[in-house]
Design a protein around this motif. Structure first.
Motif: not given
Length: 54
Positions: A30, A33-34, A37-41, A43
């Protein structure tokens, strides 16, 4: 922590390999990701790969 590829291990598999709790693995994923700036694994994996971090 390097993210798992979309066809790669799930959180539970990562937990077994790294001997971390599932909550710890989820927290690391998490945060990564933050920060990126990715929304899923998927990305996240692409960003890490493109930056030659894998």
């Amino acid at each position: 922590m390097q993210p798992a590829h979309h066809d790669g291990p799930e959180h539970a598999d990562i937990v077994r390999r790294l001997t971390m709790s599932e909550a710890t693995v989820k927290a690391h994923v998490s945060r990564a990701l933050a920060k990126l700036g990715a929304t899923n694994r998927v990305q996240l994996t692409i960003l890490v790969h493109d930056a030659d971090l894998l």
